[in-house]
Design a protein around this motif. Sequence first.
Motif, PDB file in Angstrom:
ATOM      1  N   VAL A 269      53.210  49.412  46.329  1.00 34.31           N
ATOM      2  CA  VAL A 269      52.960  50.692  45.743  1.00 34.31           C
ATOM      3  C   VAL A 269      53.998  51.673  46.198  1.00 34.31           C
ATOM      4  O   VAL A 269      54.656  51.786  44.871  1.00 34.31           O
ATOM      5  N   GLU A 270      54.470  51.727  47.372  1.00 33.97           N
ATOM      6  CA  GLU A 270      55.333  52.838  47.325  1.00 33.97           C
ATOM      7  C   GLU A 270      56.390  51.790  46.945  1.00 33.97           C
ATOM      8  O   GLU A 270      57.595  52.688  46.755  1.00 33.97           O
TER       9      GLU A 270
ATOM     10  N   TYR B 298      47.954  52.312  43.706  1.00 32.58           N
ATOM     11  CA  TYR B 298      48.657  52.883  42.944  1.00 32.58           C
ATOM     12  C   TYR B 298      47.932  54.245  41.881  1.00 32.58           C
ATOM     13  O   TYR B 298      48.682  54.834  41.537  1.00 32.58           O
TER      14      TYR B 298
ATOM     15  N   VAL C  85      52.004  45.037  41.142  1.00 32.00           N
ATOM     16  CA  VAL C  85      52.864  44.814  40.544  1.00 32.00           C
ATOM     17  C   VAL C  85      53.247  44.861  39.057  1.00 32.00           C
ATOM     18  O   VAL C  85      52.864  46.301  38.441  1.00 32.00           O
TER      19      VAL C  85
ATOM     20  N   GLN D 255      51.156  52.692  34.099  1.00 35.98           N
ATOM     21  CA  GLN D 255      52.573  53.294  33.285  1.00 35.98           C
ATOM     22  C   GLN D 255      52.294  52.755  32.275  1.00 35.98           C
ATOM     23  O   GLN D 255      52.758  54.599  32.089  1.00 35.98           O
TER      24      GLN D 255
ATOM     25  N   PHE E 264      57.303  49.722  43.742  1.00 28.05           N
ATOM     26  CA  PHE E 264      57.270  50.310  42.645  1.00 28.05           C
ATOM     27  C   PHE E 264      57.048  51.061  42.368  1.00 28.05           C
ATOM     28  O   PHE E 264      58.167  51.967  41.236  1.00 28.05           O
ATOM     29  N   ILE E 265      56.744  52.515  42.819  1.00 24.47           N
ATOM     30  CA  ILE E 265      57.449  54.272  41.906  1.00 24.47           C
ATOM     31  C   ILE E 265      58.308  54.922  43.338  1.00 24.47           C
ATOM     32  O   ILE E 265      58.701  55.791  42.492  1.00 24.47           O
TER      33      ILE E 265
ATOM     34  N   ARG F  86      47.725  56.902  44.992  1.00 27.23           N
ATOM     35  CA  ARG F  86      48.768  56.737  45.119  1.00 27.23           C
ATOM     36  C   ARG F  86      49.238  58.501  45.771  1.00 27.23           C
ATOM     37  O   ARG F  86      49.963  59.075  46.443  1.00 27.23           O
TER      38      ARG F  86
ATOM     39  N   GLN G  34      42.976  56.033  49.543  1.00 26.07           N
ATOM     40  CA  GLN G  34      44.196  54.563  49.672  1.00 26.07           C
ATOM     41  C   GLN G  34      42.457  53.770  50.851  1.00 26.07           C
ATOM     42  O   GLN G  34      42.393  52.560  51.206  1.00 26.07           O
TER      43      GLN G  34
ATOM     44  N   GLN H  69      62.217  49.166  38.184  1.00 24.61           N
ATOM     45  CA  GLN H  69      60.938  48.877  38.463  1.00 24.61           C
ATOM     46  C   GLN H  69      61.257  47.434  37.953  1.00 24.61           C
ATOM     47  O   GLN H  69      60.586  46.713  38.510  1.00 24.61           O
TER      48      GLN H  69
ATOM     49  N   MET I  77      50.373  47.636  37.788  1.00 26.08           N
ATOM     50  CA  MET I  77      50.677  49.092  37.886  1.00 26.08           C
ATOM     51  C   MET I  77      51.549  49.665  37.342  1.00 26.08           C
ATOM     52  O   MET I  77      51.184  50.165  35.881  1.00 26.08           O
ATOM     53  N   TYR I  78      52.641  48.068  36.761  1.00 25.59           N
ATOM     54  CA  TYR I  78      53.777  48.637  35.642  1.00 25.59           C
ATOM     55  C   TYR I  78      52.467  49.306  34.305  1.00 25.59           C
ATOM     56  O   TYR I  78      53.409  49.801  33.402  1.00 25.59           O
TER      57      TYR I  78
END
Length: 250
Positions: A35-36, A165, A88, A95, A38-39, A168, A174, A44, A91-92
């Motif tokens: 997560v860290e 995520y 991930v 987003q 990715f952000i 976050r 978390q 990305q 997560m994308y």
Amino acid sequence: MFIDHVHQMFAGAGVPVWVDWFGRPAAPIFFFMAVEGFIHTRNQKRYMFQLLVGFWIMNLGSPIVKHFFEVGNLALSNNIFTDLYIAVLAMYGIQEISVGRRTHHSKQILLGGLAIIAPILLSLLALGLIANPKTMMFAANLAMVITTIMLAENGLLLYIGVFFYLFRNNRLLQCLTVLVFAFLDAGINSGFAFTGLFTSNTQWMMIFAIIPILLYNGQKGRSMKYFFYLFYPIHIWLLFILASLMGVGE
């Protein structure tokens, strides 16, 4: 992680079960750091592609190692890149849906939804192909190229990364996520039998991942950009080869 894999490869040589305890917090920590990554990454899509390449490399290298070496009936199926990539990608997707809703771009929302459900649909497709003897080999070859939940090391546990995520900006939530997934996973593996939950099953020990997560200050440490991508496959292959040369499992 390394200690966990030492136990995996050398359990047949007498490495005690308690050695495996040290590896239980590894998976949640990996997903937390994913997560860290990715952000904070500048690109990305490149980050996701690197995870996908790692998945392909493991799928290419492990069969080669397994062809020349063997450790009893131990399967060389480790591939955390599968789990990380799917997590991930979700997560994308989240987003993109969020941005699409703010900007009223329906195509972006559709793309985000597809990123989330694609691994699930591909997993269902793979299951259907495997169930048919005529397409079983095709499914096996397909699984070498595409990521599916059914072949992920942690199965549905990989979605702990998605909750990391979503939460976050709240470290306590978390940590609560770790607790929920730890006992849920341990419960599933032990058939929700209380006696097996804390004895024969050690999955609950992933709760100790909470310690480094709480201690994390959000600051970037020493840059070791590609260390994990190299260390992960190399240490697994070398441990497997060493166990084979030592005659473990014979």
